[in-house]
Design a protein around this motif. Sequence first.
Motif, mmCIF file in Angstrom:
data_model
loop_
_atom_site.group_PDB
_atom_site.id
_atom_site.type_symbol
_atom_site.label_atom_id
_atom_site.label_comp_id
_atom_site.label_asym_id
_atom_site.label_seq_id
_atom_site.Cartn_x
_atom_site.Cartn_y
_atom_site.Cartn_z
ATOM 1 N N VAL A 106 0.840 -1.202 0.000
ATOM 2 C CA VAL A 106 0.000 0.000 0.000
ATOM 3 C C VAL A 106 0.873 1.249 0.000
ATOM 4 O O VAL A 106 0.552 2.247 -0.642
ATOM 5 C CB VAL A 106 -0.930 0.003 1.242
ATOM 6 C CG1 VAL A 106 -1.729 1.304 1.296
ATOM 7 C CG2 VAL A 106 -1.869 -1.198 1.192
ATOM 8 N N HIS A 107 2.011 1.162 0.713
ATOM 9 C CA HIS A 107 2.904 2.310 0.831
ATOM 10 C C HIS A 107 3.898 2.306 -0.333
ATOM 11 O O HIS A 107 4.925 1.639 -0.304
ATOM 12 C CB HIS A 107 3.646 2.259 2.167
ATOM 13 C CG HIS A 107 4.245 3.574 2.544
ATOM 14 N ND1 HIS A 107 4.817 3.804 3.764
ATOM 15 C CD2 HIS A 107 4.367 4.739 1.850
ATOM 16 C CE1 HIS A 107 5.259 5.048 3.823
ATOM 17 N NE2 HIS A 107 5.005 5.625 2.663
ATOM 18 N N ILE A 108 3.605 3.061 -1.379
ATOM 19 C CA ILE A 108 4.479 3.145 -2.547
ATOM 20 C C ILE A 108 5.764 3.868 -2.175
ATOM 21 O O ILE A 108 5.746 4.874 -1.469
ATOM 22 C CB ILE A 108 3.762 3.889 -3.701
ATOM 23 C CG1 ILE A 108 2.639 3.012 -4.272
ATOM 24 C CG2 ILE A 108 4.734 4.275 -4.803
ATOM 25 C CD1 ILE A 108 1.810 3.692 -5.326
ATOM 26 N N HIS A 109 6.901 3.366 -2.651
ATOM 27 C CA HIS A 109 8.179 4.011 -2.380
ATOM 28 C C HIS A 109 9.129 3.819 -3.551
ATOM 29 O O HIS A 109 8.988 2.888 -4.338
ATOM 30 C CB HIS A 109 8.803 3.467 -1.091
ATOM 31 C CG HIS A 109 8.860 1.971 -1.039
ATOM 32 N ND1 HIS A 109 7.756 1.176 -0.795
ATOM 33 C CD2 HIS A 109 9.902 1.118 -1.212
ATOM 34 C CE1 HIS A 109 8.102 -0.098 -0.811
ATOM 35 N NE2 HIS A 109 9.397 -0.164 -1.062
ATOM 36 N N ILE A 110 10.070 4.735 -3.672
ATOM 37 C CA ILE A 110 11.029 4.739 -4.781
ATOM 38 C C ILE A 110 12.403 4.316 -4.271
ATOM 39 O O ILE A 110 12.880 4.831 -3.262
ATOM 40 C CB ILE A 110 11.140 6.149 -5.401
ATOM 41 C CG1 ILE A 110 9.782 6.645 -5.887
ATOM 42 C CG2 ILE A 110 12.165 6.165 -6.534
ATOM 43 C CD1 ILE A 110 9.741 8.137 -6.171
ATOM 44 N N HIS A 111 13.038 3.386 -4.979
ATOM 45 C CA HIS A 111 14.423 3.008 -4.694
ATOM 46 C C HIS A 111 15.288 3.611 -5.798
ATOM 47 O O HIS A 111 15.103 3.311 -6.978
ATOM 48 C CB HIS A 111 14.584 1.484 -4.674
ATOM 49 C CG HIS A 111 13.990 0.833 -3.465
ATOM 50 N ND1 HIS A 111 14.688 0.671 -2.286
ATOM 51 C CD2 HIS A 111 12.757 0.321 -3.249
ATOM 52 C CE1 HIS A 111 13.904 0.077 -1.390
ATOM 53 N NE2 HIS A 111 12.726 -0.143 -1.952
ATOM 54 N N LEU A 112 16.201 4.463 -5.401
ATOM 55 C CA LEU A 112 17.078 5.149 -6.346
ATOM 56 C C LEU A 112 18.523 4.762 -6.080
ATOM 57 O O LEU A 112 18.990 4.832 -4.940
ATOM 58 C CB LEU A 112 16.903 6.670 -6.208
ATOM 59 C CG LEU A 112 17.938 7.565 -6.902
ATOM 60 C CD1 LEU A 112 17.845 7.422 -8.418
ATOM 61 C CD2 LEU A 112 17.739 9.023 -6.485
ATOM 62 N N TYR A 113 19.228 4.346 -7.153
ATOM 63 C CA TYR A 113 20.651 4.003 -7.036
ATOM 64 C C TYR A 113 21.439 4.896 -7.986
ATOM 65 O O TYR A 113 21.117 5.007 -9.173
ATOM 66 C CB TYR A 113 20.883 2.533 -7.389
ATOM 67 C CG TYR A 113 20.086 1.595 -6.502
ATOM 68 C CD1 TYR A 113 20.524 1.283 -5.218
ATOM 69 C CD2 TYR A 113 18.879 1.050 -6.939
ATOM 70 C CE1 TYR A 113 19.780 0.455 -4.389
ATOM 71 C CE2 TYR A 113 18.132 0.220 -6.113
ATOM 72 C CZ TYR A 113 18.584 -0.072 -4.846
ATOM 73 O OH TYR A 113 17.844 -0.887 -4.034
#
Length: 289
Positions: A106-113
């Motif tokens: 439900v909790h959308i999150h972005i992983h950035l490398y």
Amino acid sequence: MIGMGKSISHTGASMGYGWDAEKEAKVVYREHLAGDNPKEITQEFSIIQAQNHRCKKNTLSFVLSPTIEDGRDLKDKQLAEITLRFVKEMKLQERQAIAFVHHDKVHIHIHLYVNRIGFDGKAYKDNYVGKRSQQAAEKVAQQMGLTTVREVQQEKLNEVKNIREEIKQIHETVISEMKPKDFDQYLKYMKQNKVEVIPSINKSNQLQGFRFEYKGHNLKGSEVHRSMSMGRIAQRIEFDKAVTQRIVKENTLDLLGKTVSVAPNLAVTLAKKVIKISIKKTIGLGMEL
């Protein structure tokens, strides 16, 4: 929106986690990369990282988390914009970078490398990168009209304030109207009013105080109100004289079917109370005579 960041050395493993099909990962941002899977992206990072052998933690890993409410309305285009703005705020443009969004929760999150090593072979300075990530995410949230960390914190503070006031009101009602005669009755009456009072007992079996659990919150008495420390609660409970004398003499009391020791200051508090009551009764008798 919350931003977290750190330097890492395990690029391949992290990239594999970010680009995980089971987590419904979707690429929303990429810069100077051509690979189509974690292995290829890691190899591309490695080519540039080979220019700087001294830097071991040569990849920057970030997580950007909008609130659940904001996340429901964000499309991939907006998530890409969040990432781009964040990269600019962190001054990480013109570096290899890739970002994934996980849609499995439900909790959308972005992983950035981002490759910490630039095309010139120099390492990006990661001093206080965690703190700077928070600040950059805060700015991006403000720019895009999203909920900021400060707003979330203020909402929580307001919620806790209301909870504290409700617990205090229930406490006052129990003390004034139900008039408990000991701690057991106090705990029982509070529970009847939906407040779970949890005794804090240390390893030496000594009663240290009370915690108050209500509507998902767990607070120490002093956190609810300064008048709700164990000693001040004891002052307002009409303990039986024999019970009070035992507490004063033995530094123990019965609580929830067990005998626990009490701190000397509580015994002193109750002793003073007994003396005051005795004086009042003596004065009252003298007036009658």
